[in-house]
Design an enzyme around this catalytic site. Structure first.
Site, mmCIF file in Angstrom:
data_model
loop_
_atom_site.group_PDB
_atom_site.id
_atom_site.type_symbol
_atom_site.label_atom_id
_atom_site.label_comp_id
_atom_site.label_asym_id
_atom_site.label_seq_id
_atom_site.Cartn_x
_atom_site.Cartn_y
_atom_site.Cartn_z
ATOM 1 C CB ILE A 93 -1.014 -0.010 1.174
ATOM 2 C CG1 ILE A 93 -2.132 1.002 0.921
ATOM 3 C CG2 ILE A 93 -0.340 0.260 2.504
ATOM 4 C CD1 ILE A 93 -2.977 0.720 -0.294
ATOM 5 C CB ALA A 94 4.292 1.979 1.235
ATOM 6 C CG HIS B 203 -0.746 0.970 12.169
ATOM 7 N ND1 HIS B 203 -2.004 0.804 11.644
ATOM 8 C CD2 HIS B 203 0.106 0.586 11.182
ATOM 9 C CE1 HIS B 203 -1.923 0.350 10.399
ATOM 10 N NE2 HIS B 203 -0.645 0.201 10.104
ATOM 11 C CE LYS C 29 -7.689 -1.392 6.138
ATOM 12 N NZ LYS C 29 -7.075 -2.506 5.336
ATOM 13 C CG ASP D 230 -6.469 -6.437 6.181
ATOM 14 O OD1 ASP D 230 -6.862 -6.191 5.022
ATOM 15 O OD2 ASP D 230 -5.281 -6.323 6.523
HETATM 16 N N1 LIG Z 1 -5.923 1.687 2.148
HETATM 17 C C1 LIG Z 1 -5.945 0.547 1.480
HETATM 18 O O1 LIG Z 1 -6.601 0.407 0.446
HETATM 19 C C2 LIG Z 1 -5.126 -0.594 1.955
HETATM 20 C C3 LIG Z 1 -4.883 -1.693 1.121
HETATM 21 C C4 LIG Z 1 -4.051 -2.710 1.586
HETATM 22 C C5 LIG Z 1 -3.535 -2.628 2.870
HETATM 23 N N2 LIG Z 1 -3.830 -1.556 3.650
HETATM 24 C C6 LIG Z 1 -3.258 -1.418 5.001
HETATM 25 O O2 LIG Z 1 -1.891 -1.084 4.832
HETATM 26 C C7 LIG Z 1 -1.111 -1.697 5.819
HETATM 27 C C8 LIG Z 1 -0.011 -2.524 5.175
HETATM 28 O O3 LIG Z 1 -0.583 -3.406 4.252
HETATM 29 P P1 LIG Z 1 0.221 -3.882 2.931
HETATM 30 O O4 LIG Z 1 -0.786 -4.557 2.068
HETATM 31 O O5 LIG Z 1 0.996 -2.775 2.371
HETATM 32 O O6 LIG Z 1 1.176 -4.977 3.568
HETATM 33 P P2 LIG Z 1 2.594 -5.488 3.063
HETATM 34 O O7 LIG Z 1 2.738 -5.288 1.581
HETATM 35 O O8 LIG Z 1 2.778 -6.839 3.618
HETATM 36 O O9 LIG Z 1 3.590 -4.493 3.784
HETATM 37 C C9 LIG Z 1 3.711 -4.557 5.171
HETATM 38 C C10 LIG Z 1 4.516 -3.405 5.655
HETATM 39 O O10 LIG Z 1 4.567 -3.482 7.061
HETATM 40 C C11 LIG Z 1 5.896 -3.226 7.473
HETATM 41 N N3 LIG Z 1 6.258 -3.869 8.729
HETATM 42 C C12 LIG Z 1 6.792 -3.240 9.792
HETATM 43 N N4 LIG Z 1 7.024 -4.079 10.778
HETATM 44 C C13 LIG Z 1 6.617 -5.295 10.349
HETATM 45 C C14 LIG Z 1 6.621 -6.589 10.910
HETATM 46 N N5 LIG Z 1 7.054 -6.814 12.169
HETATM 47 N N6 LIG Z 1 6.170 -7.605 10.158
HETATM 48 C C15 LIG Z 1 5.708 -7.389 8.901
HETATM 49 N N7 LIG Z 1 5.680 -6.179 8.316
HETATM 50 C C16 LIG Z 1 6.128 -5.152 9.034
HETATM 51 C C17 LIG Z 1 6.797 -3.565 6.325
HETATM 52 O O11 LIG Z 1 7.739 -2.541 6.443
HETATM 53 P P3 LIG Z 1 9.150 -2.480 5.728
HETATM 54 O O12 LIG Z 1 8.850 -2.046 4.335
HETATM 55 O O13 LIG Z 1 9.849 -1.472 6.530
HETATM 56 O O14 LIG Z 1 9.733 -3.846 5.804
HETATM 57 C C18 LIG Z 1 5.907 -3.376 5.108
HETATM 58 O O15 LIG Z 1 6.084 -2.099 4.571
HETATM 59 C C19 LIG Z 1 -2.104 -2.457 6.711
HETATM 60 O O16 LIG Z 1 -2.476 -1.585 7.769
HETATM 61 C C20 LIG Z 1 -3.286 -2.695 5.800
HETATM 62 O O17 LIG Z 1 -4.518 -2.830 6.479
HETATM 63 C C21 LIG Z 1 -4.592 -0.547 3.220
#
Ligand SMILES: NC(=O)c1ccc[n+]([C@@H]2O[C@H](COP(=O)([O-])OP(=O)(O)OC[C@H]3O[C@@H](n4cnc5c(N)ncnc54)[C@H](OP(=O)(O)O)[C@@H]3O)[C@@H](O)[C@H]2O)c1
Length: 328
Positions: A15-16, A79, A97, A178
């Site tokens: 999502i980043a 978070h 979220k 989620d």
């Molecule tokens: N707004 C939306 O449409 C949307 C869509 C999907 C997800 N989300 C939300 O975004 C967030 C991340 O989701 P994502 O899909 O981007 O997940 P993801 O691709 O798996 O990325 C997880 C992120 O969490 C970080 N992280 C920090 N500490 C961690 C740990 N102990 N274990 C695992 N990861 C860790 C990682 O950071 P590093 O890069 O530093 O390793 C990585 O950037 C969640 O809160 C999710 O609910 C929002």
């Protein structure tokens, strides 16, 4: 703050990258830095987004004096700590979220933001979607009469993987936080805090909730039926039923393909007006608040972020889903 809002992105996951690209595509906003646990990952995302700086730690990002606001894009379980880190460094924050794992953590983050007079918002982009805002306006206008009930469902198929963030309790896994946060927030937008909550669900082998179905009741007879499961997708989304008509949502409620307003004169279909991935209204709202000096968005009230997590604490307790942080 310069003419442009300078964003720092904390975390370099999925999502980043998506929201980062939307920030870059939004007038008056730029990504200037990315921080991740791994410098190479941070640098790779910074390069994609045209950000000049990357850091191999979150603390370095939070300390960057040229960052106006930090977008916290990590897993739920992280978070609370990261929000407090950024606020401690004097940074306004947009937190993905679900805002935190539980209400206690949310209370602490919100109190700290208010104490330090720093902007803070949950990245609940559905609340800023123009079609969802129109649905709220229509419901308030009386055009569909008095709202009687809401149905909401956001579900998807996620293959079980104990290490995936959806199923790993250590990072705040579970359908409720989620995807359930969308279906519950949707009902909340039209009905508010429930008087009674009935819960059913099922757990994955890790103990994270795979399915959550809620029935919310209100003293005046209104009700909501809310569901989210990681076991399979379905075409249901959102439906607000009133005494004279209804509003239905087509496509995922966070970014509907259209909404249909059915009133005594017939149907009106409003298509999605957005371009891009749908996050630009969220970026614009953060930038608007920062420019105007508003510390909380009236469209994404922190008090409601907290109140929904209070309801979720009770739901998770009844399902038997406990995060390590719940014990603290
Ligand atoms: N707004 C939306 O449409 C949307 C869509 C999907 C997800 N989300 C939300 O975004 C967030 C991340 O989701 P994502 O899909 O981007 O997940 P993801 O691709 O798996 O990325 C997880 C992120 O969490 C970080 N992280 C920090 N500490 C961690 C740990 N102990 N274990 C695992 N990861 C860790 C990682 O950071 P590093 O890069 O530093 O390793 C990585 O950037 C969640 O809160 C999710 O609910 C929002």
């Amino acid at each position: 703050m310069t003419d442009s809002v300078r964003w720092g992105i904390l975390g370099a996951g999925g999502i980043a990258a998506t929201v980062g690209a939307e920030i870059v595509a939004s007038d008056g906003n730029q990504v200037v830095a990315v921080g991740a646990r791994d410098l190479d990952r941070a640098t790779a995302l910074a390069d994609r987004l045209g950000a000049a700086r990357s850091y191999g730690s979150y603390a370095e990002l939070a300390a960057d004096p040229d960052v106006d606001v930090v977008y916290i894009a990590t897993t739920h379980g992280q978070h609370h700590e990261q929000a407090l880190l950024c606020l401690g460094a004097g940074k306004p924050i947009l937190v993905e979220k679900a805002f935190t794992l539980n209400a206690r953590e949310a209370r602490e983050v919100i109190a700290e933001a208010r104490r330090r007079q720093l902007f803070c918002m949950e990245a609940m982009w559905m609340r800023l979607n123009p079609l969802i805002r129109t649905a709220q306006d229509v419901a308030r206008s009386g055009r569909i009469g008095d709202v009687v009930s809401v149905r909401s469902d956001l579900s998807a198929r996620f293959e079980f993987d104990p290490k995936h963030r959806l199923f790993d309790l250590g990072v705040g896994g579970g359908a409720l936080l989620d995807i359930g946060v969308y279906s519950a927030t949707f009902a909340w937008l039209f009905l508010g805090r429930p008087d009674t909550v009935q819960v059913t669900g099922a757990l994955a082998p890790t103990g994270a909730d795979a399915t959550v179905a809620l029935q919310w009741g209100y003293a005046d007879g209104r009700f909501a039926q809310i569901a989210s499961t990681t076991l399979g997708a379905n075409p249901l989304s959102g439906l607000i039923a009133g005494t004279k008509g209804w509003i239905s949502v087509q496509g995922p409620m966070a970014r509907p393909a259209s909404i249909t307003i059915h009133d005594p004169d017939g149907d009106e279909v409003l298509p999605d007006p957005l371009t891009g991935a749908g996050y630009r209204p969220e970026v614009a709202e953060v930038a608007r608040c920062l420019r105007s000096g508003e510390l909380e968005s009236p469209l994404v009230p922190l008090d409601e972020t907290l109140a929904i997590l209070e309801v979720f604490d009770d739901v998770r307790a009844r399902l038997g889903v406990r995060y390590p942080a719940d014990q603290e």
